[in-house]
Design a protein around this motif. Sequence first.
Motif, PDB file in Angstrom:
ATOM      1  N   LEU A  26    -136.583  67.739 -23.010  1.00 48.52           N
ATOM      2  CA  LEU A  26    -135.612  66.744 -22.548  1.00 48.52           C
ATOM      3  C   LEU A  26    -135.060  67.229 -21.214  1.00 48.52           C
ATOM      4  N   THR A  27    -135.310  66.484 -20.158  1.00 49.85           N
ATOM      5  CA  THR A  27    -134.730  66.805 -18.857  1.00 49.85           C
ATOM      6  C   THR A  27    -133.360  66.147 -18.796  1.00 49.85           C
ATOM      7  N   LEU A  28    -132.332  66.948 -18.463  1.00 48.92           N
ATOM      8  CA  LEU A  28    -130.954  66.454 -18.461  1.00 48.92           C
ATOM      9  C   LEU A  28    -130.249  66.897 -17.186  1.00 48.92           C
ATOM     10  N   ASP A  29    -129.495  65.983 -16.595  1.00 54.00           N
ATOM     11  CA  ASP A  29    -128.701  66.258 -15.400  1.00 54.00           C
ATOM     12  C   ASP A  29    -127.921  67.566 -15.598  1.00 54.00           C
ATOM     13  N   GLU A  30    -128.011  68.462 -14.631  1.00 53.91           N
ATOM     14  CA  GLU A  30    -127.348  69.764 -14.734  1.00 53.91           C
ATOM     15  C   GLU A  30    -125.833  69.629 -14.859  1.00 53.91           C
ATOM     16  N   ASP A  31    -125.242  68.586 -14.296  1.00 50.76           N
ATOM     17  CA  ASP A  31    -123.795  68.366 -14.463  1.00 50.76           C
ATOM     18  C   ASP A  31    -123.441  68.171 -15.932  1.00 50.76           C
ATOM     19  N   LEU A  32    -124.256  67.395 -16.651  1.00 52.68           N
ATOM     20  CA  LEU A  32    -124.007  67.174 -18.081  1.00 52.68           C
ATOM     21  C   LEU A  32    -124.210  68.461 -18.865  1.00 52.68           C
ATOM     22  N   GLY A  62    -132.178  69.140 -15.097  1.00 54.39           N
ATOM     23  CA  GLY A  62    -132.474  68.048 -14.183  1.00 54.39           C
ATOM     24  C   GLY A  62    -131.621  68.149 -12.937  1.00 54.39           C
ATOM     25  N   LYS A  63    -131.971  67.407 -11.930  1.00 60.88           N
ATOM     26  CA  LYS A  63    -131.250  67.444 -10.654  1.00 60.88           C
ATOM     27  C   LYS A  63    -129.771  67.120 -10.867  1.00 60.88           C
ATOM     28  N   CYS A  70    -134.356  62.365 -19.438  1.00 66.50           N
ATOM     29  CA  CYS A  70    -135.758  61.979 -19.587  1.00 66.50           C
ATOM     30  C   CYS A  70    -136.399  62.670 -20.778  1.00 66.50           C
ATOM     31  N   LEU A  71    -136.935  61.884 -21.699  1.00 65.51           N
ATOM     32  CA  LEU A  71    -137.721  62.417 -22.804  1.00 65.51           C
ATOM     33  C   LEU A  71    -139.125  62.693 -22.286  1.00 65.51           C
ATOM     34  N   ASN A  72    -139.612  63.919 -22.513  1.00 59.42           N
ATOM     35  CA  ASN A  72    -140.908  64.335 -21.991  1.00 59.42           C
ATOM     36  C   ASN A  72    -141.890  64.647 -23.107  1.00 59.42           C
ATOM     37  N   GLY A  73    -143.173  64.491 -22.809  1.00 61.71           N
ATOM     38  CA  GLY A  73    -144.227  64.826 -23.757  1.00 61.71           C
ATOM     39  C   GLY A  73    -144.105  64.007 -25.030  1.00 61.71           C
TER      40      GLY A  73
END
Length: 114
Positions: A26-32, A62-63, A70-73
Amino acid sequence: MDIEVLKSKVHRAVITEANLHYVGSLTLDEDLMDAANMIEHEKVQVVNVNNGTRIETYLIRGKRGSGVCCLNGPAARSGAEGDIIIILSYARMDFEAAKKFQPWIIFPKEGNRL
């Protein structure tokens, strides 16, 4: 005695994309991630409010400020863009310490912003 308790929670983030052909995670905004006291590669449980799926995966940073979630794979099969999810992580600790522990819980606004 040690028990497992909620450490961090991102309550009702919105999936911004699902990428089936990327390494699973799971790609997640670094702020979160920072606000919820989560780190890259940390094991998380992702609960999809729209379809009821519950999966375990790990976080990819994430940026910062992008709002990415983003759910990946294979995880991409458990949700779609626009779905609302809850992201949970847990920690193991002594039973007495757990009674006093307060988890980090955040409630993202529109665009997965703080």
